[in-house]
Design an enzyme around this catalytic site. Structure first.
Site, short mmCIF file in Angstrom:
data_model
loop_
_atom_site.label_atom_id
_atom_site.label_comp_id
_atom_site.label_asym_id
_atom_site.label_seq_id
_atom_site.Cartn_x
_atom_site.Cartn_y
_atom_site.Cartn_z
N PRO A 17 52.02 -24.97 3.17
CA PRO A 17 51.86 -26.02 2.15
C PRO A 17 50.60 -25.90 1.30
CG PRO A 17 51.21 -26.87 4.29
CD PRO A 17 51.70 -25.47 4.54
N GLY A 18 49.82 -24.84 1.44
CA GLY A 18 48.71 -24.63 0.52
C GLY A 18 47.33 -24.98 1.05
N LYS A 36 45.30 -23.21 2.81
CA LYS A 36 44.33 -22.10 2.63
C LYS A 36 44.21 -21.72 1.17
CE LYS A 36 45.18 -20.66 7.37
NZ LYS A 36 46.39 -21.54 7.59
N ASP A 95 48.74 -15.17 6.11
CA ASP A 95 48.78 -16.21 7.15
C ASP A 95 50.27 -16.30 7.53
OD1 ASP A 95 47.75 -18.32 8.73
OD2 ASP A 95 48.44 -19.79 7.25
N CYS A 132 49.15 -18.62 14.08
CA CYS A 132 48.78 -19.70 15.01
C CYS A 132 49.61 -19.52 16.28
CB CYS A 132 48.97 -21.07 14.38
SG CYS A 132 50.64 -21.42 13.83
C1 LIG Z 1 52.01 -20.28 8.62
S1 LIG Z 1 52.85 -20.87 7.24
C2 LIG Z 1 51.62 -20.73 5.98
C3 LIG Z 1 50.62 -21.86 5.97
C4 LIG Z 1 49.72 -21.79 4.75
N1 LIG Z 1 49.07 -20.51 4.65
C5 LIG Z 1 48.68 -22.89 4.78
O1 LIG Z 1 47.55 -22.65 5.21
O2 LIG Z 1 49.02 -24.01 4.36
C6 LIG Z 1 53.89 -19.55 6.83
C7 LIG Z 1 54.64 -19.74 5.54
O3 LIG Z 1 55.32 -18.52 5.25
C8 LIG Z 1 56.55 -18.81 4.67
N2 LIG Z 1 57.40 -17.60 4.81
C9 LIG Z 1 58.28 -17.32 5.81
N3 LIG Z 1 58.79 -16.09 5.61
C10 LIG Z 1 58.22 -15.60 4.49
C11 LIG Z 1 58.34 -14.38 3.77
N4 LIG Z 1 59.16 -13.41 4.19
N5 LIG Z 1 57.61 -14.22 2.65
C12 LIG Z 1 56.78 -15.20 2.21
N6 LIG Z 1 56.62 -16.37 2.85
C13 LIG Z 1 57.33 -16.57 3.97
C14 LIG Z 1 57.03 -20.02 5.43
O4 LIG Z 1 58.02 -20.71 4.70
C15 LIG Z 1 55.73 -20.79 5.58
O5 LIG Z 1 55.57 -21.68 4.51
#
Ligand SMILES: C[S@@+](CC[C@H](N)C(=O)[O-])C[C@H]1O[C@@H](n2cnc3c(N)ncnc32)[C@H](O)[C@@H]1O
Length: 327
Positions: free
Chosen positions: A125-126, A128, A195, A253
């Site tokens: 959700p943004g 970072k 991430d 995580c």
């Molecule tokens: C751990 S969360 C990221 C949290 C974010 N970095 C933050 O700090 O708010 C991982 C994100 O990767 C997305 N995601 C999953 N597979 C993906 C892919 N193949 N390419 C890009 N994003 C992906 C998920 O929908 C999720 O929103």
């Protein structure tokens, strides 16, 4: 609604009981670790230095009953007393963001500076992305990429609420992010944050808030292996998008070595210009990455990666690696 009614026992949805015994040999002070999981995660926030200062925010939140205590990172606080921390005037004005302390660590390892081109490959959700914007004073070009369309709205909402500028949102699979601009020129970044999506073991506590519960998936033995396959593809693409001399930070995580050290090893095995750098952060107690798991040896430098455990740092469990691309 009273805050307490928003919490419930996690065991009903997530069959985690006994699961972490898998890691008893690699988690130091394992009994303390298990005790830490019995306590709920404290409430943390990051003051949005793009819009306000702690000196201005702290008295404003006190009016709503909020009591803030500083954490070892600039702008990070734990708090109590706010019944609806996501529904205060200051929240809507973008003066702070609700973010766990360990989730604030990966951007700190990117050695950020104004003027850089930065990509956050899995951005929603943004938390970072918006922290990177704050750390660069809104003076860097940030690409915030997210695969899932239904998660783009919340990413855009936080970017706008927190007053983030110079950010482009893209909607690609991280592992297939374009390496060229439409006119054929190569597309490279000074900094890459990956991430990665993961099994989220580090988010497990025995008592959780409703929203935290929604993020948890039931753990299955094959989940880590499947995730690891995607993470390995993503890290190669993230590294290929990096300029020479640039830095990639990989974080999850989760505790599973298959999604952590094994992914970093895959990068080292496939890209000879990749090297691991020390990932320590002042004031944060970390544990080194491991060099062996289920009979597989990892590079000795894997000790430079860090593991965050809740009995040493009262926040989500995390793994973070800092990678440099040689010139
Ligand atoms: C751990 S969360 C990221 C949290 C974010 N970095 C933050 O700090 O708010 C991982 C994100 O990767 C997305 N995601 C999953 N597979 C993906 C892919 N193949 N390419 C890009 N994003 C992906 C998920 O929908 C999720 O929103």
């Amino acid at each position: 609604m009273a805050e307490i009614s928003l919490r419930r026992e996690a065991e009903s949805k997530v069959p985690w009981a006994g699961h972490f015994d898998l890691y008893a040999e690699i988690i130091p002070d394992y009994d303390d670790f298990k005790e830490a999981l019995k306590r709920e995660h404290p409430s943390h926030l990051r003051v949005n230095l793009l819009k306000t200062t702690p000196d201005s925010l702290i008295p404003r939140l006190r009016k709503w009953g909020g009591r803030l205590t500083p954490l070892p990172i600039k702008g990070a606080y734990s708090f109590t007393g706010l019944e609806r921390p996501g529904a205060t005037l200051e929240y809507f004005l973008g003066h702070y963001h609700l973010q766990g302390l360990s989730s604030m660590l990966p951007p700190l390892l990117l050695d950020l500076a104004p003027g850089q081109k930065i990509i956050d490959l899995c951005a929603s959700p943004g938390s970072k992305t918006t922290q990177i914007a704050a750390l660069t004073g809104n003076r860097a070009l940030i690409v915030a990429n997210e695969l899932k369309r239904r998660r783009l709205g919340i990413l855009k909402y936080h970017i706008e609420r927190l007053g983030v500028l110079s950010t482009l949102i893209t909607n690609y699979q991280a592992q297939n992010f374009p390496m060229r601009l439409p006119d054929g020129r190569p597309l490279r970044f000074d900094r890459v944050l990956l991430d990665a999506p993961c099994t989220g073991e580090g988010r497990h506590r025995e008592v959780m808030r409703e929203q935290e519960m929604e993020l948890m998936q039931p753990w299955r033995p094959e989940s880590s292996l499947r995730m690891s396959g995607y993470q390995k593809q993503m890290i190669l693409r993230g590294f290929d998008l990096l300029s020479e001399g640039g830095i990639l930070v990989y974080s999850t995580c989760t505790y599973s070595p298959i999604e952590n050290e094994a992914v970093i090893q895959h990068l080292l095995d496939n890209r000879e210009t990749a090297s691991i750098e020390e990932a320590g952060i002042e004031g944060i107690k970390t544990t080194p990455g491991i060099t062996c798991w289920e009979g597989k040896e990892f590079a000795a430098d894997m000790k430079k990666t860090i593991r965050i455990y809740p009995h040493y740092l009262d926040s989500w469990g995390f793994f973070i690696a800092k990678i440099r691309k040689a010139c």
